[in-house]
Design a protein around this motif. Structure first.
Motif, mmCIF file in Angstrom:
data_model
loop_
_atom_site.group_PDB
_atom_site.id
_atom_site.type_symbol
_atom_site.label_atom_id
_atom_site.label_comp_id
_atom_site.label_asym_id
_atom_site.label_seq_id
_atom_site.Cartn_x
_atom_site.Cartn_y
_atom_site.Cartn_z
ATOM 1 N N PRO A 170 -15.150 5.252 -6.466
ATOM 2 C CA PRO A 170 -16.075 4.916 -5.381
ATOM 3 C C PRO A 170 -15.364 4.107 -4.289
ATOM 4 O O PRO A 170 -14.619 3.191 -4.596
ATOM 5 C CB PRO A 170 -17.152 4.059 -6.049
ATOM 6 N N VAL A 171 -15.567 4.485 -3.041
ATOM 7 C CA VAL A 171 -14.965 3.753 -1.923
ATOM 8 C C VAL A 171 -15.995 3.036 -1.082
ATOM 9 O O VAL A 171 -15.671 2.100 -0.367
ATOM 10 C CB VAL A 171 -14.064 4.655 -1.047
ATOM 11 N N ALA A 172 -17.258 3.474 -1.161
ATOM 12 C CA ALA A 172 -18.326 2.817 -0.391
ATOM 13 C C ALA A 172 -19.685 3.201 -0.953
ATOM 14 O O ALA A 172 -19.856 4.288 -1.504
ATOM 15 C CB ALA A 172 -18.245 3.208 1.081
ATOM 16 N N THR A 173 -20.623 2.285 -0.784
ATOM 17 C CA THR A 173 -22.031 2.599 -1.014
ATOM 18 C C THR A 173 -22.749 2.306 0.298
ATOM 19 O O THR A 173 -22.440 1.321 0.969
ATOM 20 C CB THR A 173 -22.643 1.769 -2.149
ATOM 21 N N VAL A 174 -23.664 3.176 0.644
ATOM 22 C CA VAL A 174 -24.394 3.024 1.888
ATOM 23 C C VAL A 174 -25.884 3.110 1.593
ATOM 24 O O VAL A 174 -26.378 4.158 1.136
ATOM 25 C CB VAL A 174 -24.008 4.107 2.925
ATOM 26 N N ARG A 192 -21.296 -1.105 1.881
ATOM 27 C CA ARG A 192 -20.422 -1.992 1.120
ATOM 28 C C ARG A 192 -19.188 -1.167 0.761
ATOM 29 O O ARG A 192 -19.297 -0.131 0.094
ATOM 30 C CB ARG A 192 -21.116 -2.481 -0.139
ATOM 31 N N LEU A 193 -18.041 -1.633 1.225
ATOM 32 C CA LEU A 193 -16.778 -0.943 0.966
ATOM 33 C C LEU A 193 -16.157 -1.492 -0.304
ATOM 34 O O LEU A 193 -16.209 -2.693 -0.564
ATOM 35 C CB LEU A 193 -15.838 -1.124 2.150
ATOM 36 N N SER A 194 -15.560 -0.600 -1.120
ATOM 37 C CA SER A 194 -15.031 -1.059 -2.400
ATOM 38 C C SER A 194 -13.598 -0.624 -2.697
ATOM 39 O O SER A 194 -13.001 -1.132 -3.641
ATOM 40 C CB SER A 194 -15.950 -0.594 -3.537
ATOM 41 N N LEU A 248 0.840 -1.194 0.000
ATOM 42 C CA LEU A 248 0.000 0.000 0.000
ATOM 43 C C LEU A 248 0.879 1.249 0.000
ATOM 44 O O LEU A 248 2.008 1.213 0.491
ATOM 45 C CB LEU A 248 -0.904 0.005 1.235
ATOM 46 N N PRO A 249 0.369 2.359 -0.497
ATOM 47 C CA PRO A 249 1.168 3.589 -0.480
ATOM 48 C C PRO A 249 1.267 4.221 0.912
ATOM 49 O O PRO A 249 2.145 5.037 1.161
ATOM 50 C CB PRO A 249 0.432 4.511 -1.446
ATOM 51 N N SER A 250 0.369 3.844 1.800
ATOM 52 C CA SER A 250 0.321 4.415 3.142
ATOM 53 C C SER A 250 -0.625 3.575 3.989
ATOM 54 O O SER A 250 -1.202 2.605 3.495
ATOM 55 C CB SER A 250 -0.191 5.863 3.070
ATOM 56 N N VAL A 251 -0.793 3.978 5.250
ATOM 57 C CA VAL A 251 -1.814 3.334 6.080
ATOM 58 C C VAL A 251 -3.176 3.591 5.448
ATOM 59 O O VAL A 251 -3.330 4.504 4.628
ATOM 60 C CB VAL A 251 -1.781 3.863 7.538
ATOM 61 N N ILE A 252 -4.171 2.790 5.834
ATOM 62 C CA ILE A 252 -5.519 2.991 5.312
ATOM 63 C C ILE A 252 -6.480 3.256 6.469
ATOM 64 O O ILE A 252 -6.278 2.784 7.588
ATOM 65 C CB ILE A 252 -6.019 1.796 4.473
ATOM 66 N N ALA A 253 -7.500 4.032 6.175
ATOM 67 C CA ALA A 253 -8.543 4.289 7.163
ATOM 68 C C ALA A 253 -9.354 3.025 7.378
ATOM 69 O O ALA A 253 -9.521 2.210 6.462
ATOM 70 C CB ALA A 253 -9.455 5.420 6.685
ATOM 71 N N HIS A 254 -9.851 2.850 8.576
ATOM 72 C CA HIS A 254 -10.762 1.743 8.873
ATOM 73 C C HIS A 254 -12.030 1.934 8.021
ATOM 74 O O HIS A 254 -12.534 3.056 7.886
ATOM 75 C CB HIS A 254 -11.170 1.763 10.339
ATOM 76 N N GLY A 255 -12.540 0.848 7.486
ATOM 77 C CA GLY A 255 -13.775 0.938 6.697
ATOM 78 C C GLY A 255 -14.916 1.589 7.459
ATOM 79 O O GLY A 255 -15.596 2.473 6.921
ATOM 80 N N PRO A 256 -15.152 1.188 8.716
ATOM 81 C CA PRO A 256 -16.244 1.824 9.452
ATOM 82 C C PRO A 256 -16.033 3.323 9.689
ATOM 83 O O PRO A 256 -16.999 4.061 9.832
ATOM 84 C CB PRO A 256 -16.270 1.053 10.785
ATOM 85 N N LEU A 257 -14.778 3.786 9.693
ATOM 86 C CA LEU A 257 -14.544 5.230 9.792
ATOM 87 C C LEU A 257 -15.050 5.922 8.536
ATOM 88 O O LEU A 257 -15.699 6.966 8.605
ATOM 89 C CB LEU A 257 -13.049 5.520 10.005
ATOM 90 N N THR A 258 -14.783 5.330 7.389
ATOM 91 C CA THR A 258 -15.280 5.876 6.120
ATOM 92 C C THR A 258 -16.809 5.959 6.141
ATOM 93 O O THR A 258 -17.397 6.974 5.768
ATOM 94 C CB THR A 258 -14.808 4.996 4.943
ATOM 95 N N VAL A 259 -17.438 4.903 6.613
ATOM 96 C CA VAL A 259 -18.906 4.883 6.689
ATOM 97 C C VAL A 259 -19.397 5.930 7.687
ATOM 98 O O VAL A 259 -20.381 6.641 7.427
ATOM 99 C CB VAL A 259 -19.415 3.472 7.055
ATOM 100 N N ALA A 260 -18.725 6.053 8.819
ATOM 101 C CA ALA A 260 -19.125 7.049 9.820
ATOM 102 C C ALA A 260 -19.045 8.464 9.259
ATOM 103 O O ALA A 260 -19.924 9.302 9.534
ATOM 104 C CB ALA A 260 -18.258 6.928 11.068
ATOM 105 N N LEU A 261 -18.032 8.752 8.460
ATOM 106 C CA LEU A 261 -17.924 10.076 7.853
ATOM 107 C C LEU A 261 -19.090 10.331 6.899
ATOM 108 O O LEU A 261 -19.652 11.430 6.865
ATOM 109 C CB LEU A 261 -16.582 10.217 7.125
#
Length: 116
Positions: free
Chosen positions: A105-109, A76-78, A43-56
């Motif tokens: 796209p990184v997520a659909t909610v 659904r995280l992508s 990976l180019p760097s650390v990644i955010a937690h999927g649930p953090l992305t959803v929370a945002l």
């Protein structure tokens, strides 16, 4: 209060947000908190937690509609979210799609609206 969602942005996502989220949920998987480990994993760097992305994304929804307007959400995280990514929360027919600045796209909610 309008019941119609508008596009909203969140971010850029910061390393501090990722680290604080890791502490809040006690998830210190090194892919989220150890730069060297993440790079060794390809990976180019650390990644955010999927649930953090959803929370945002849900923060953007609740900001517009209010907490009583949302009954449930299914995500659904992508794609991974990296520090520095700015996220755009785009309304869809059944919820929202979260996209990076380049349109990835990184997520659909899917959202179920509540009463009141």
């Amino acid at each position: 209060m309008s019941e119609r969602l508008r596009e909203a942005t969140r971010g850029p996502v910061s390393r501090v947000q990722i680290a604080r989220y890791a502490g809040a949920v006690n998830d210190f998987n090194p892919v989220h908190v150890d730069e060297e480990f993440a790079k060794d994993a390809g990976l180019p760097s650390v990644i955010a937690h999927g649930p953090l992305t959803v929370a945002l994304a849900l923060d953007a929804v609740v900001e517009q509609l209010g907490p009583a307007a949302l009954r449930s959400a299914q995500a659904r995280l992508s794609a991974p979210v990296f520090p520095g990514d700015e996220l755009t929360v785009v309304p869809t027919d059944d919820g929202v799609e979260v996209r990076k600045a380049d349109g990835t796209p990184v997520a659909t909610v899917a959202l179920t609206r509540g009463g009141a």
